[in-house]
Every structure is written in C-alpha cells, then in structure tokens.
Design a protein around this motif. Structure first.
Motif, PDB file in Angstrom:
ATOM      1  N   ASP A  24       0.875  -1.077   0.050  1.00 45.12           N
ATOM      2  CA  ASP A  24      -0.189   0.080  -0.006  1.00 45.12           C
ATOM      3  C   ASP A  24       0.727   1.232  -0.084  1.00 45.12           C
ATOM      4  O   ASP A  24       1.774   1.279   0.970  1.00 45.12           O
ATOM      5  CB  ASP A  24      -0.831   0.045   1.376  1.00 45.12           C
ATOM      6  N   LEU A  25       0.560   2.227  -0.753  1.00 46.73           N
ATOM      7  CA  LEU A  25       1.214   3.670  -0.689  1.00 46.73           C
ATOM      8  C   LEU A  25       0.468   4.596   0.127  1.00 46.73           C
ATOM      9  O   LEU A  25      -0.715   4.711   0.093  1.00 46.73           O
ATOM     10  CB  LEU A  25       1.325   3.992  -2.318  1.00 46.73           C
ATOM     11  N   GLY A  26       1.272   5.283   0.822  1.00 47.65           N
ATOM     12  CA  GLY A  26       0.571   6.356   1.699  1.00 47.65           C
ATOM     13  C   GLY A  26       0.432   7.614   0.958  1.00 47.65           C
ATOM     14  O   GLY A  26       0.853   7.705  -0.189  1.00 47.65           O
ATOM     15  N   GLU A  60     -14.448   3.707  -0.819  1.00 48.65           N
ATOM     16  CA  GLU A  60     -13.215   3.376  -0.472  1.00 48.65           C
ATOM     17  C   GLU A  60     -12.190   3.404  -1.465  1.00 48.65           C
ATOM     18  O   GLU A  60     -12.517   2.915  -2.722  1.00 48.65           O
ATOM     19  CB  GLU A  60     -13.088   2.185   0.573  1.00 48.65           C
ATOM     20  N   THR A  61     -11.017   3.840  -1.362  1.00 47.34           N
ATOM     21  CA  THR A  61      -9.983   3.783  -2.565  1.00 47.34           C
ATOM     22  C   THR A  61      -8.907   3.787  -1.690  1.00 47.34           C
ATOM     23  O   THR A  61      -8.543   3.961  -0.625  1.00 47.34           O
ATOM     24  CB  THR A  61      -9.869   5.046  -3.312  1.00 47.34           C
ATOM     25  N   GLU A  62      -7.848   3.036  -2.544  1.00 45.08           N
ATOM     26  CA  GLU A  62      -6.403   2.730  -2.078  1.00 45.08           C
ATOM     27  C   GLU A  62      -5.542   2.593  -3.321  1.00 45.08           C
ATOM     28  O   GLU A  62      -5.979   2.181  -4.212  1.00 45.08           O
ATOM     29  CB  GLU A  62      -6.156   1.575  -1.201  1.00 45.08           C
ATOM     30  N   LEU A  63      -4.341   2.951  -3.030  1.00 47.50           N
ATOM     31  CA  LEU A  63      -3.239   2.833  -4.068  1.00 47.50           C
ATOM     32  C   LEU A  63      -2.224   1.848  -3.764  1.00 47.50           C
ATOM     33  O   LEU A  63      -1.626   2.012  -2.567  1.00 47.50           O
ATOM     34  CB  LEU A  63      -2.706   4.153  -4.419  1.00 47.50           C
ATOM     35  N   GLU A  64      -2.003   0.982  -4.560  1.00 45.17           N
ATOM     36  CA  GLU A  64      -1.057  -0.133  -4.331  1.00 45.17           C
ATOM     37  C   GLU A  64       0.148  -0.233  -5.612  1.00 45.17           C
ATOM     38  O   GLU A  64      -0.173   0.275  -6.648  1.00 45.17           O
ATOM     39  CB  GLU A  64      -1.629  -1.389  -4.245  1.00 45.17           C
TER      40      GLU A  64
END
Length: 102
Positions: A24-26, A60-64
């Motif tokens: 996961d990227l902050g 919800e979202t997240e960048l990996e």
C-alpha cells in the motif's frame, strides 16, 4: 521426509516473496506520483470508475504498488445499492477488474 520439508520451505518462501511484492502507498507517496505525472489524478481515476456505474458513489479507495505497477483499487455502490470492486491501472486509467462484491 527431507524432500517434503524442502518443498514446504520453498512454498513458504514463494508465498512470502509474493506478499512482499504488493504494498500500500501512503498519501504522501501517492501525491508525489500524481504530481510527477506517473499516475493519473485521483479525480480522473474516480471518474473512470463511476462511468462504469452511473449514479454510484465511491466508498473506499487505495493505491498499491503491485509488482512495479500502480493499481488504484475502488469500492463503490451503484444506484441499486450493489457493491462493486474495481481495479484500475493508475498510470493509464485502464479498468483491470470490475466485479460485484460478494
């Protein structure tokens, strides 16, 4: 017995290496990548996901970073309240996955 132990050890190492390849990227790193033009803006990525499900809302979202590829993951609910999981290539905006959540 030694062969079985070696196979079990190898399987554990492969599994650990696979897990280590995705991270996961902050927020700071994500913004740096966006500002550098490495990935599309979050607005563009969100719009591409919402275009697949008009009237939906992002939950919800997240960048990996997966194996050197930036993947933007989105959970959203469509207008009929069905939950969807989408994955986009964050560099190109290409939809990689778009399936109904179980």
């Amino acid at each position: 017995m030694k062969r079985l132990l070696s196979l079990a050890t190898l399987a554990t190492l492969i599994s650990a290496a696979t897990i280590a390849q995705a991270r996961d990227l902050g927020p700071d790193e994500a913004l740096r990548l966006r500002d550098a033009g490495t990935i599309k803006s979050f607005e563009q990525l969100n719009d591409a996901a919402l275009a697949q499900h008009p009237g939906g809302r992002i939950e919800e979202t997240e960048l990996e970073d997966e194996y050197g590829r930036y993947i933007y993951k989105i959970e959203l609910r469509d207008a009929q309240n069905v939950q969807w999981d989408l994955e986009l290539d964050a560099s190109t905006g290409e939809i990689l996955k778009n399936h109904q959540d179980d």
